[in-house]
Design an enzyme around this catalytic site. Structure first.
Site, short mmCIF file in Angstrom:
data_model
loop_
_atom_site.label_atom_id
_atom_site.label_comp_id
_atom_site.label_asym_id
_atom_site.label_seq_id
_atom_site.Cartn_x
_atom_site.Cartn_y
_atom_site.Cartn_z
N ASN A 190 6.65 -10.30 -4.07
CA ASN A 190 6.26 -9.09 -4.81
C ASN A 190 7.29 -7.99 -4.62
O ASN A 190 7.91 -7.86 -3.56
CB ASN A 190 4.85 -8.62 -4.44
CG ASN A 190 4.63 -8.36 -2.97
OD1 ASN A 190 5.29 -8.96 -2.12
ND2 ASN A 190 3.72 -7.48 -2.65
N ILE A 191 7.50 -7.24 -5.69
CA ILE A 191 8.48 -6.15 -5.69
C ILE A 191 7.78 -4.91 -6.25
O ILE A 191 7.39 -4.89 -7.42
CB ILE A 191 9.70 -6.50 -6.58
CG1 ILE A 191 10.36 -7.81 -6.10
CG2 ILE A 191 10.72 -5.36 -6.56
CD1 ILE A 191 11.46 -8.32 -7.01
N GLU A 192 7.60 -3.94 -5.38
CA GLU A 192 6.86 -2.73 -5.78
C GLU A 192 7.81 -1.65 -6.28
O GLU A 192 9.04 -1.79 -6.21
CB GLU A 192 6.01 -2.25 -4.60
CG GLU A 192 4.99 -3.32 -4.22
CD GLU A 192 4.03 -2.89 -3.13
OE1 GLU A 192 4.29 -1.89 -2.42
OE2 GLU A 192 3.00 -3.58 -2.99
N CYS A 248 4.42 -9.03 -9.32
CA CYS A 248 3.77 -9.94 -8.36
C CYS A 248 4.70 -11.10 -8.02
O CYS A 248 5.58 -11.49 -8.80
CB CYS A 248 2.49 -10.52 -8.94
SG CYS A 248 1.15 -9.34 -9.11
N GLU A 258 4.06 -14.33 -7.87
CA GLU A 258 3.93 -15.51 -8.72
C GLU A 258 4.74 -15.36 -10.00
O GLU A 258 5.43 -16.29 -10.44
CB GLU A 258 2.46 -15.74 -9.11
CG GLU A 258 1.52 -15.90 -7.94
CD GLU A 258 0.92 -14.57 -7.48
OE1 GLU A 258 1.69 -13.59 -7.28
OE2 GLU A 258 -0.31 -14.51 -7.31
N CYS A 313 -3.70 -12.66 -9.04
CA CYS A 313 -4.36 -11.65 -9.87
C CYS A 313 -4.53 -12.20 -11.29
O CYS A 313 -3.96 -13.25 -11.65
CB CYS A 313 -3.56 -10.35 -9.88
SG CYS A 313 -2.10 -10.39 -10.94
N CYS A 340 -1.29 -12.81 -13.32
CA CYS A 340 -0.55 -14.01 -12.89
C CYS A 340 -1.26 -15.28 -13.34
O CYS A 340 -0.62 -16.27 -13.70
CB CYS A 340 -0.33 -14.00 -11.39
SG CYS A 340 0.86 -12.72 -10.90
N1 THU Z 1 0.30 -9.10 -5.55
C1 THU Z 1 1.00 -10.25 -5.79
O1 THU Z 1 2.19 -10.34 -5.48
N2 THU Z 1 0.36 -11.27 -6.41
C2 THU Z 1 -0.95 -11.24 -6.82
O2 THU Z 1 -1.42 -12.16 -7.48
C3 THU Z 1 -1.78 -10.09 -6.46
C4 THU Z 1 -1.08 -8.91 -5.89
C5 THU Z 1 0.99 -7.97 -4.91
C6 THU Z 1 1.15 -6.79 -5.80
C7 THU Z 1 1.26 -5.66 -4.81
O3 THU Z 1 2.64 -5.51 -4.43
C8 THU Z 1 0.49 -6.13 -3.60
O4 THU Z 1 0.25 -7.52 -3.79
C9 THU Z 1 -0.84 -5.42 -3.41
O5 THU Z 1 -1.56 -5.43 -4.58
#
Ligand code: THU
Length: 133
Positions: A43-45, A54, A56, A88, A91
């Site tokens: 994940n990259i915010e 996300c 995936e 999520c 994804c």
């Molecule tokens: N996140 C994912 O990488 N994949 C998911 O299917 C659900 C959420 C990440 C997004 C965010 O950076 C962190 O989890 C918290 O929501």
């Protein structure tokens, strides 16, 4: 072909690359294709929170950008913060996009640190499709 445990451990390694300073919730993913190739994602915010990518979708993007053309078989997902880190909704819809007759499996780590599998149909029943009637 890599085992479920192997792709989970690749996802675990990928989670270490996570850029998640806002949520502090690292996620790693590993997409396994029929060719035997695997692709990682994390994940990259972003400070503009809604732009977060996300793990995936990052892994699937990595596969496509690398030229992978075989079928997507499995996506392993791992977070050190949560057992059974389910994907999520966005994804799930992305995985469904790449289901071409095969049944995509989602591989998660359970409470006993064992791999457990879910079918995308279980996680995303009655999903949107561009069916023209
Ligand atoms: N996140 C994912 O990488 N994949 C998911 O299917 C659900 C959420 C990440 C997004 C965010 O950076 C962190 O989890 C918290 O929501």
């Amino acid at each position: 072909m890599k085992t479920n445990e192997e792709i989970l451990s690749i996802a675990k390694e990928a989670a270490k690359n996570s850029y998640s300073p806002y949520s502090r919730f690292p996620v790693g993913a590993c997409a396994l294709y029929e060719s035997g190739n695997t692709y990682i994602g994390c994940n990259i915010e972003n400070s503009s929170y809604g732009l977060t990518l996300c793990a995936e979708r990052n892994a699937i993007s990595n596969a496509i950008a690398s030229g992978e053309t075989s079928k997507l078989l499995k996506v392993a997902i791992y977070s050190p913060n949560s057992k059974k880190c389910f994907p999520c909704g966005a994804c799930r819809q992305w995985m469904r996009e790449f289901e071409k007759g095969q049944k995509i499996k989602i591989v998660l780590e359970d409470e006993n640190s064992k791999a457990c599998l879910y079918d995308i149909d279980e996680l995303l029943p009655y999903s949107f499709d561009l069916n023209v009637i």
